[in-house]
Design a protein around this motif. Structure first.
Motif, PDB file in Angstrom:
ATOM      1  N   THR A   1      -0.631 -87.061 -10.618  1.00 41.03           N
ATOM      2  CA  THR A   1      -1.183 -86.155 -11.627  1.00 41.03           C
ATOM      3  C   THR A   1      -1.509 -86.913 -12.897  1.00 41.03           C
ATOM      4  OG1 THR A   1       0.103 -84.338 -10.716  1.00 41.03           O
ATOM      5  CG2 THR A   1      -0.728 -84.062 -12.942  1.00 41.03           C
ATOM      6  N   HIS A   2      -0.557 -87.831 -13.245  1.00 32.30           N
ATOM      7  CA  HIS A   2      -0.774 -88.599 -14.465  1.00 32.30           C
ATOM      8  C   HIS A   2      -2.050 -89.443 -14.371  1.00 32.30           C
ATOM      9  CE1 HIS A   2       0.850 -89.881 -18.292  1.00 32.30           C
ATOM     10  NE2 HIS A   2       0.576 -91.152 -17.974  1.00 32.30           N
ATOM     11  N   ARG A   3      -2.268 -89.989 -13.174  1.00 37.26           N
ATOM     12  CA  ARG A   3      -3.433 -90.852 -13.001  1.00 37.26           C
ATOM     13  C   ARG A   3      -4.741 -90.052 -12.994  1.00 37.26           C
ATOM     14  NH1 ARG A   3      -1.423 -95.012  -8.204  1.00 37.26           N
ATOM     15  NH2 ARG A   3       0.139 -96.135  -9.485  1.00 37.26           N
ATOM     16  N   LEU A   4      -4.695 -88.844 -12.493  1.00 40.10           N
ATOM     17  CA  LEU A   4      -5.900 -88.025 -12.417  1.00 40.10           C
ATOM     18  C   LEU A   4      -6.225 -87.302 -13.720  1.00 40.10           C
ATOM     19  CD1 LEU A   4      -5.452 -86.429  -8.862  1.00 40.10           C
ATOM     20  CD2 LEU A   4      -6.952 -88.345  -9.532  1.00 40.10           C
ATOM     21  N   ALA A   5      -5.318 -87.325 -14.671  1.00 41.98           N
ATOM     22  CA  ALA A   5      -5.532 -86.605 -15.927  1.00 41.98           C
ATOM     23  C   ALA A   5      -6.721 -87.189 -16.697  1.00 41.98           C
ATOM     24  CB  ALA A   5      -4.267 -86.664 -16.776  1.00 41.98           C
TER      25      ALA A   5
ATOM     26  N   ALA B   1     -13.156 -85.287 -23.976  1.00 42.56           N
ATOM     27  CA  ALA B   1     -13.526 -84.451 -22.839  1.00 42.56           C
ATOM     28  C   ALA B   1     -12.799 -83.126 -22.855  1.00 42.56           C
ATOM     29  CB  ALA B   1     -13.225 -85.194 -21.535  1.00 42.56           C
ATOM     30  N   VAL B   2     -11.614 -83.080 -23.486  1.00 39.62           N
ATOM     31  CA  VAL B   2     -10.861 -81.831 -23.523  1.00 39.62           C
ATOM     32  C   VAL B   2     -10.686 -81.306 -24.941  1.00 39.62           C
ATOM     33  CG1 VAL B   2      -9.599 -82.211 -21.359  1.00 39.62           C
ATOM     34  CG2 VAL B   2      -8.708 -83.152 -23.486  1.00 39.62           C
ATOM     35  N   LEU B   3     -10.757 -82.215 -25.957  1.00 39.29           N
ATOM     36  CA  LEU B   3     -10.499 -81.793 -27.338  1.00 39.29           C
ATOM     37  C   LEU B   3     -11.759 -81.789 -28.199  1.00 39.29           C
ATOM     38  CD1 LEU B   3      -7.154 -83.711 -28.012  1.00 39.29           C
ATOM     39  CD2 LEU B   3      -7.455 -81.330 -27.309  1.00 39.29           C
ATOM     40  N   GLY B   4     -12.873 -82.240 -27.635  1.00 40.84           N
ATOM     41  CA  GLY B   4     -14.098 -82.263 -28.422  1.00 40.84           C
ATOM     42  C   GLY B   4     -13.992 -83.278 -29.553  1.00 40.84           C
TER      43      GLY B   4
ATOM     44  N   LEU C   1      -8.403 -75.308 -20.293  1.00 43.80           N
ATOM     45  CA  LEU C   1      -7.453 -76.388 -20.547  1.00 43.80           C
ATOM     46  C   LEU C   1      -6.166 -76.170 -19.736  1.00 43.80           C
ATOM     47  CD1 LEU C   1      -6.570 -78.898 -22.201  1.00 43.80           C
ATOM     48  CD2 LEU C   1      -5.651 -77.288 -23.909  1.00 43.80           C
ATOM     49  N   TRP C   2      -5.743 -77.269 -19.067  1.00 40.65           N
ATOM     50  CA  TRP C   2      -4.431 -77.285 -18.407  1.00 40.65           C
ATOM     51  C   TRP C   2      -3.662 -78.463 -18.967  1.00 40.65           C
ATOM     52  CZ3 TRP C   2      -3.312 -79.590 -12.982  1.00 40.65           C
ATOM     53  CH2 TRP C   2      -1.937 -79.467 -12.699  1.00 40.65           C
ATOM     54  N   LEU C   3      -2.511 -78.146 -19.604  1.00 40.28           N
ATOM     55  CA  LEU C   3      -1.691 -79.165 -20.254  1.00 40.28           C
ATOM     56  C   LEU C   3      -0.345 -79.240 -19.525  1.00 40.28           C
ATOM     57  CD1 LEU C   3      -1.221 -81.169 -22.579  1.00 40.28           C
ATOM     58  CD2 LEU C   3      -0.475 -79.227 -23.992  1.00 40.28           C
ATOM     59  N   ARG C   4      -0.008 -80.443 -19.047  1.00 39.71           N
ATOM     60  CA  ARG C   4       1.247 -80.655 -18.314  1.00 39.71           C
ATOM     61  C   ARG C   4       2.146 -81.536 -19.176  1.00 39.71           C
ATOM     62  NH1 ARG C   4       3.183 -83.850 -13.816  1.00 39.71           N
ATOM     63  NH2 ARG C   4       4.224 -82.527 -12.275  1.00 39.71           N
TER      64      ARG C   4
ATOM     65  N   GLU D   1       5.805 -86.815 -22.334  1.00 37.89           N
ATOM     66  CA  GLU D   1       4.611 -87.390 -21.710  1.00 37.89           C
ATOM     67  C   GLU D   1       3.687 -86.237 -21.313  1.00 37.89           C
ATOM     68  OE1 GLU D   1       5.778 -89.909 -18.517  1.00 37.89           O
ATOM     69  OE2 GLU D   1       6.283 -91.593 -19.844  1.00 37.89           O
ATOM     70  N   GLY D   2       2.445 -86.301 -21.771  1.00 38.37           N
ATOM     71  CA  GLY D   2       1.498 -85.222 -21.538  1.00 38.37           C
ATOM     72  C   GLY D   2       0.290 -85.654 -20.737  1.00 38.37           C
ATOM     73  N   ALA D   3      -0.215 -84.738 -19.950  1.00 40.37           N
ATOM     74  CA  ALA D   3      -1.432 -84.985 -19.170  1.00 40.37           C
ATOM     75  C   ALA D   3      -2.344 -83.784 -19.335  1.00 40.37           C
ATOM     76  CB  ALA D   3      -1.085 -85.230 -17.707  1.00 40.37           C
ATOM     77  N   CYS D   4      -3.657 -84.015 -19.702  1.00 45.03           N
ATOM     78  CA  CYS D   4      -4.587 -82.930 -19.960  1.00 45.03           C
ATOM     79  C   CYS D   4      -5.684 -82.909 -18.897  1.00 45.03           C
ATOM     80  CB  CYS D   4      -5.243 -83.120 -21.333  1.00 45.03           C
ATOM     81  SG  CYS D   4      -4.021 -83.164 -22.665  1.00 45.03           S
ATOM     82  N   PHE D   5      -6.029 -81.710 -18.478  1.00 43.15           N
ATOM     83  CA  PHE D   5      -7.081 -81.544 -17.481  1.00 43.15           C
ATOM     84  C   PHE D   5      -8.062 -80.491 -17.984  1.00 43.15           C
ATOM     85  CE2 PHE D   5      -3.233 -82.821 -15.365  1.00 43.15           C
ATOM     86  CZ  PHE D   5      -3.607 -83.766 -14.446  1.00 43.15           C
ATOM     87  N   ASP D   6      -9.339 -80.760 -17.683  1.00 45.79           N
ATOM     88  CA  ASP D   6     -10.366 -79.744 -17.947  1.00 45.79           C
ATOM     89  C   ASP D   6     -10.637 -79.051 -16.629  1.00 45.79           C
ATOM     90  OD1 ASP D   6     -12.477 -78.199 -18.630  1.00 45.79           O
ATOM     91  OD2 ASP D   6     -13.729 -79.840 -19.397  1.00 45.79           O
ATOM     92  N   VAL D   7     -10.007 -77.908 -16.429  1.00 44.88           N
ATOM     93  CA  VAL D   7     -10.081 -77.257 -15.129  1.00 44.88           C
ATOM     94  C   VAL D   7     -11.480 -76.701 -14.839  1.00 44.88           C
ATOM     95  CG1 VAL D   7      -7.648 -76.622 -15.116  1.00 44.88           C
ATOM     96  CG2 VAL D   7      -9.286 -75.080 -16.169  1.00 44.88           C
TER      97      VAL D   7
END
Length: 497
Positions: free
Chosen positions: A396-400, A425-428, A472-475, A488-494
């Motif tokens: 997941t961390h690598r794909l974020a 890409a996620v925060l503009g 936004l998906w924040l892990r 440790e955080g990982a952000c995804f643009d779902v």
């Protein structure tokens, strides 16, 4: 003294001196006037000490003197013949001991005389015999055992009260009769065979015999032994029968209960045990269930014989926790709990969990009743799940799209320490370096701001958190870096294709 035929005859005085019977002569006033050597041997006083003294004050025991004086006066005043009268009376020795003497009393013109013999030992023997007879009779009549005696022909010589009660007969109806008149032939035949064995061997025999009573069979433990004459010849057989029915039934029930208990215990999961800690520090298992075969690959008898077989295979990394848990429980008597690994003799590793309850006996011995459970499968599953979670976290961390590490600031807000990926890409246009919460809030609706803060707060306190809003998906995952608690955080643009 020489008689007419020149034969030598002893004088009366010589006869009194040589006889073994004590001779006492008393006048009408009750004063002793003759006393021979045998009287001195019997009572302890010499002739010189006794002649002239009152009989009542010397030979008669103190508690009988008034009775003696009254009887003496009546005898002197009576005209009834009393020559050669025999009587057994108590008497007193010089040392105060009470004797029992037999005397033959004869009247004299001015008093009386008596020959006395010591019957104290015989009297005591008779008393002892009487007491023994009374004791034996009391035992025979009040014991719960059936007791009987038969002659060589099988005729009853004696039965006790219990025999009468059990068979509902009177002793008078049995004595002189055979047992076939009381018992069924099949039972009597068995008894006669045992009687013949005792008569032929001259030795006692104990056997279990069954007697029918109504619709039930009762079991008796019967001991037979020979009755012998003084010359050793056997003249009969005595039997003592004890009703053993209830005990045997209880024993059967206990045996069945024990079988059920062992079956339940041995089929229970894990190994049940009782471990004994002696005051001198020695340890010994008093019970081990069959579950030890599956856990340790050993038989219960092996472990009971040598407890070190399972103590010595505890893995090195688990030994300290095991020793400490036992030590604490022995001191506090708190329940024992332990988890650890062992390496069996066949090389296979087992993950075990142990629990037990301790209690102390009055002699200082401590007993621990407990159970050892095999948690190897669960442990293997836990390790696989943990490995899977780590692999998933890494993937997941690598794909974020955007990854970061943050620490809690002075006011609790997260502060960015490092990042990777495309934050835009996620925060503009928001720069997370200027404020991590503010950057995420810029792309969220106002209603989601509190949930975002709560997610970061949970992660800062060591709890994993996930936040999802819109695209936004924040892990968020707690971690330790160089000894410091971080997020440790990982952000995804779902919504991304």
């Amino acid at each position: 003294m020489l008689t007419a035929d020149n034969s030598l005859v002893a004088s009366p005085g010589d006869t009194l001196r040589v006889t073994s019977l004590a001779y006492v002569e008393v006048d009408r006033r009750g004063l002793i006037r003759e006393w021979n050597p045998a009287a001195q041997r019997l009572f302890g006083w010499s002739r010189d000490e006794m002649v002239g003294r009152p009989l009542a004050d010397t030979l008669v025991p103190g508690h009988l003197r008034s009775t003696h004086s009254a009887a003496f006066a009546r005898r002197l005043a009576s005209d009834e013949p009393w020559q050669g009268m025999r009587a057994e009376v108590p008497a007193r020795h010089r040392d105060g001991a009470e004797l029992r003497v037999t005397m033959i009393l004869d009247p004299l013109p001015d008093g009386f005389c008596a020959f006395l013999s010591d019957e104290t030992a015989w009297h005591r023997a008779q008393q002892d015999l009487q007491r023994s007879t009374t004791l034996v009779n009391a035992i025979l009549e009040h014991t719960s055992a059936m007791i009987s005696a038969k002659d060589l022909d099988g005729c009853y010589l004696f039965v006790n009260a219990e025999y009468e009660r059990v068979f509902q007969v009177d002793a008078d109806e049995l004595v002189g009769h055979r047992d076939t008149e009381v018992l069924p032939e099949v039972v009597a035949a068995s008894g006669r065979a045992h009687d013949r064995h005792v008569i032929s061997t001259g030795e006692a025999l104990t056997a279990l015999e069954e007697l029918p009573f109504g619709d039930q069979i009762r079991q008796y433990v019967v001991t037979r032994f020979p009755l012998t004459d003084p010359d050793g010849s056997v003249y009969g057989v005595c039997s003592i029968a004890i009703d053993d029915t209830a005990r045997r039934r209880s024993e059967d029930l206990l045996g069945e209960s024990e079988r059920l208990f062992r079956s339940t215990v041995n089929n229970a999961p894990g190994m049940l045990f009782q471990l004994r800690f002696a005051p001198d520090g020695t340890q010994a298992f008093t019970f081990i269930s069959d579950g030890c075969r599956e856990i340790y690959g050993l038989e219960p008898q092996q472990i009971i014989a040598d407890p070190r077989l399972i103590m010595d295979i505890i893995a090195d990394e688990s030994m300290s926790s095991f020793a400490e848990s036992v030590h604490v429980s022995l001191i506090t008597l708190e329940p024992w709990r332990w988890q650890g690994a062992v390496v069996r003799q066949d090389g296979r590793q087992r993950w075990l969990q142990g629990v037990g309850r301790l209690y102390r006996l009055t002699d200082g011995t401590t007993l621990c009743d407990g159970v050892i459970l095999d948690r190897t499968q669960e442990r293997t599953t836990e390790i696989a799940l943990e490995t899977g979670r780590r692999d998933l976290d890494e993937l997941t961390h690598r794909l974020a799209v955007f990854r970061f590490t943050a620490v809690a600031g002075p006011l609790g807000d997260p502060r960015l320490t490092s990042s990777a990926g495309d934050a835009a890409a996620v925060l503009g246009e928001a720069d997370p370096a200027d404020g991590l919460l503010a950057a995420f809030r810029s792309v969220l609706a106002a209603d989601d701001h509190d949930r975002l803060r709560e997610a970061f707060a949970a992660a800062s306190h060591g709890e994993p958190a996930d936040f999802e809003a819109g695209r936004l998906w924040l892990r968020l995952r707690p971690a330790t870096v160089d000894g410091r608690q971080v997020i440790e955080g990982a952000c995804f643009d779902v919504a991304a294709p």
